[in-house]
Design an enzyme around this catalytic site. Structure first.
Site, PDB file in Angstrom:
ATOM      1  CB  SER A 148      -0.862   0.004   1.265  1.00  0.00           C
ATOM      2  OG  SER A 148      -1.484   1.263   1.442  1.00  0.00           O
ATOM      3  CE1 TYR A 161      -4.532  -2.030   5.009  1.00  0.00           C
ATOM      4  CE2 TYR A 161      -3.205  -0.102   4.476  1.00  0.00           C
ATOM      5  CZ  TYR A 161      -4.024  -1.146   4.081  1.00  0.00           C
ATOM      6  OH  TYR A 161      -4.323  -1.303   2.746  1.00  0.00           O
TER       7      TYR A 161
HETATM    8  P1  NAD Z   1     -11.789  -5.544   0.311  1.00  0.00           P
HETATM    9  O1  NAD Z   1     -12.114  -5.340   1.751  1.00  0.00           O
HETATM   10  O2  NAD Z   1     -12.744  -5.007  -0.695  1.00  0.00           O
HETATM   11  O3  NAD Z   1     -11.563  -7.104   0.002  1.00  0.00           O
HETATM   12  C1  NAD Z   1     -10.743  -7.882   0.821  1.00  0.00           C
HETATM   13  C2  NAD Z   1     -11.160  -9.328   0.711  1.00  0.00           C
HETATM   14  O4  NAD Z   1     -10.302 -10.084   1.604  1.00  0.00           O
HETATM   15  C3  NAD Z   1     -12.603  -9.583   1.138  1.00  0.00           C
HETATM   16  O5  NAD Z   1     -13.294 -10.348   0.154  1.00  0.00           O
HETATM   17  C4  NAD Z   1     -12.452 -10.336   2.456  1.00  0.00           C
HETATM   18  O6  NAD Z   1     -13.513 -11.269   2.695  1.00  0.00           O
HETATM   19  C5  NAD Z   1     -11.110 -11.039   2.279  1.00  0.00           C
HETATM   20  N1  NAD Z   1     -10.524 -11.391   3.578  1.00  0.00           N
HETATM   21  C6  NAD Z   1     -10.421 -10.600   4.668  1.00  0.00           C
HETATM   22  N2  NAD Z   1      -9.882 -11.297   5.683  1.00  0.00           N
HETATM   23  C7  NAD Z   1      -9.635 -12.547   5.223  1.00  0.00           C
HETATM   24  C8  NAD Z   1      -9.107 -13.731   5.817  1.00  0.00           C
HETATM   25  N3  NAD Z   1      -8.732 -13.756   7.117  1.00  0.00           N
HETATM   26  N4  NAD Z   1      -9.001 -14.834   5.056  1.00  0.00           N
HETATM   27  C9  NAD Z   1      -9.405 -14.829   3.761  1.00  0.00           C
HETATM   28  N5  NAD Z   1      -9.924 -13.727   3.159  1.00  0.00           N
HETATM   29  C10 NAD Z   1     -10.051 -12.612   3.887  1.00  0.00           C
HETATM   30  O7  NAD Z   1     -10.328  -4.925   0.119  1.00  0.00           O
HETATM   31  P2  NAD Z   1      -9.612  -4.332  -1.210  1.00  0.00           P
HETATM   32  O8  NAD Z   1      -9.813  -2.870  -1.209  1.00  0.00           O
HETATM   33  O9  NAD Z   1     -10.003  -5.128  -2.394  1.00  0.00           O
HETATM   34  O10 NAD Z   1      -8.076  -4.580  -0.828  1.00  0.00           O
HETATM   35  C11 NAD Z   1      -7.326  -5.703  -1.310  1.00  0.00           C
HETATM   36  C12 NAD Z   1      -5.882  -5.546  -0.867  1.00  0.00           C
HETATM   37  O11 NAD Z   1      -5.340  -4.319  -1.373  1.00  0.00           O
HETATM   38  C13 NAD Z   1      -5.696  -5.489   0.656  1.00  0.00           C
HETATM   39  O12 NAD Z   1      -4.527  -6.169   1.026  1.00  0.00           O
HETATM   40  C14 NAD Z   1      -5.567  -4.011   0.930  1.00  0.00           C
HETATM   41  O13 NAD Z   1      -4.857  -3.754   2.127  1.00  0.00           O
HETATM   42  C15 NAD Z   1      -4.798  -3.562  -0.307  1.00  0.00           C
HETATM   43  N6  NAD Z   1      -4.941  -2.142  -0.600  1.00  0.00           N
HETATM   44  C16 NAD Z   1      -6.177  -1.615  -0.827  1.00  0.00           C
HETATM   45  C17 NAD Z   1      -6.293  -0.245  -1.089  1.00  0.00           C
HETATM   46  C18 NAD Z   1      -7.615   0.414  -1.341  1.00  0.00           C
HETATM   47  O14 NAD Z   1      -7.670   1.663  -1.414  1.00  0.00           O
HETATM   48  N7  NAD Z   1      -8.723  -0.322  -1.485  1.00  0.00           N
HETATM   49  C19 NAD Z   1      -5.143   0.562  -1.117  1.00  0.00           C
HETATM   50  C20 NAD Z   1      -3.901  -0.036  -0.876  1.00  0.00           C
HETATM   51  C21 NAD Z   1      -3.816  -1.386  -0.620  1.00  0.00           C
END
Ligand code: NAD
Length: 262
Positions: A148, A161
């Site tokens: 991130s 985080y």
């Molecule tokens: P999201 O919350 O939309 O999706 C995350 C998914 O992970 C969900 O389907 C959830 O059920 C699953 N999950 C959570 N805990 C779990 C577990 N213990 N075991 C199995 N599955 C699990 O999140 P996103 O926005 O799609 O983010 C995806 C990745 O990208 C993450 O690692 C997040 O930190 C990273 N990220 C996101 C952003 C953003 O702005 N959305 C920015 C930087 C990094």
């Protein structure tokens, strides 16, 4: 060059693939012909995501378990290997937030995030990496993990985080060092702010949304497809000399001299 950008017949495991970035990454890899193995905590949603891909002609299967169950992580890799005979790619995507000021956070608040963002990717990369090493080569596999912008540019109140996302960047460099000579590349993506469910709460804060827009040269938040496309590229053989990188996909945010103005 033809074939370099193809994922035809390549089995790729993607965690947290029921929605958001994981689902978008699965779709992007499916468009390049990959065989997809989706994983999520949410059984119903990940089944639906795989079914949706199949209706679009993709080869997609779903598994549901908690990634902090490390035995289940290893069993998943073994199960995919038993069915395919080879593993090409792993995308460590699943993530959560549990934000709070450093003074209010507990050891458990840190440990639970680290288990999902660092320990599960380590367990999966080790298990999948062992299988990738049995591929004929010279290119044997790809590991991409979601870090991130917070890894390098945290905002207040996200210490667990941000530090876990810095750790996954460090693990990525170590995977590159350990596996590089074997034709396995490991890279991490550092997205900026993306329009997904994870950001539902902050997206309802109009002032915060505007502040992010004002601090991003692209002047907008990212669509999930804009993160998924570079992940799919890093899964291909076209990326064979890119290893150990933390690639910012943030509309230019980290390169921008931020002002304190909204
Ligand atoms: P999201 O919350 O939309 O999706 C995350 C998914 O992970 C969900 O389907 C959830 O059920 C699953 N999950 C959570 N805990 C779990 C577990 N213990 N075991 C199995 N599955 C699990 O999140 P996103 O926005 O799609 O983010 C995806 C990745 O990208 C993450 O690692 C997040 O930190 C990273 N990220 C996101 C952003 C953003 O702005 N959305 C920015 C930087 C990094």
């Amino acid at each position: 060059m033809s074939g370099l950008f193809s994922l035809t017949g390549k089995p790729i495991l993607i965690t947290g693939a029921a929605r958001g970035l994981g689902a978008a990454i699965a779709k992007a890899c499916a468009e390049l012909g990959a065989q997809l193995w989706l994983q999520d905590l949410n059984a119903e949603a990940v089944d639906a995501a795989a079914a949706d891909l199949r209706t679009q002609g993709a080869d997609a299967q779903a598994s549901a378990f908690d990634l902090t169950d490390f035995d289940a992580c290893q069993a998943w890799v073994q199960d995919v290997y038993n069915q395919t005979g080879h593993i090409w790619g792993l995308v460590n995507n699943a993530g959560i937030t549990n934000h709070g000021h450093i003074l209010d956070q507990t050891v458990e608040d840190y440990r639970s995030i680290y288990d999902l963002h660092v320990m599960a990717p380590f367990v999966l990369a080790q298990a999948a990496g062992k299988k990738m090493l049995t591929n004929p080569g010279p290119q044997r596999g790809r590991i991409v993990s979601l870090s991130s912008i917070a890894a390098t540019h945290p905002r207040p109140g996200i210490g667990n985080y941000a530090s876990s996302k810095a750790a996954i960047a460090g693990l990525t460099r170590s995977l590159a060092a350990d596996f590089g000579a074997d034709g396995i590349c490991a890279n991490a993506i550092a997205p900026g702010y993306v329009l997904t469910e994870m950001n539902k709460a902050i997206l309802s804060d109009k002032a915060f949304v505007r502040r992010i827009e004002n601090r991003t040269p692209a002047a907008r938040w990212a669509d999930p497809t804009e993160i998924a496309a570079p992940v799919a590229f890093l899964m291909t053989e076209a990326s064979s000399y890119i290893n150990g990188q933390l690639l910012a996909v943030d509309g230019g945010m980290n390169a921008f001299l931020q002002s304190n103005e909204d």
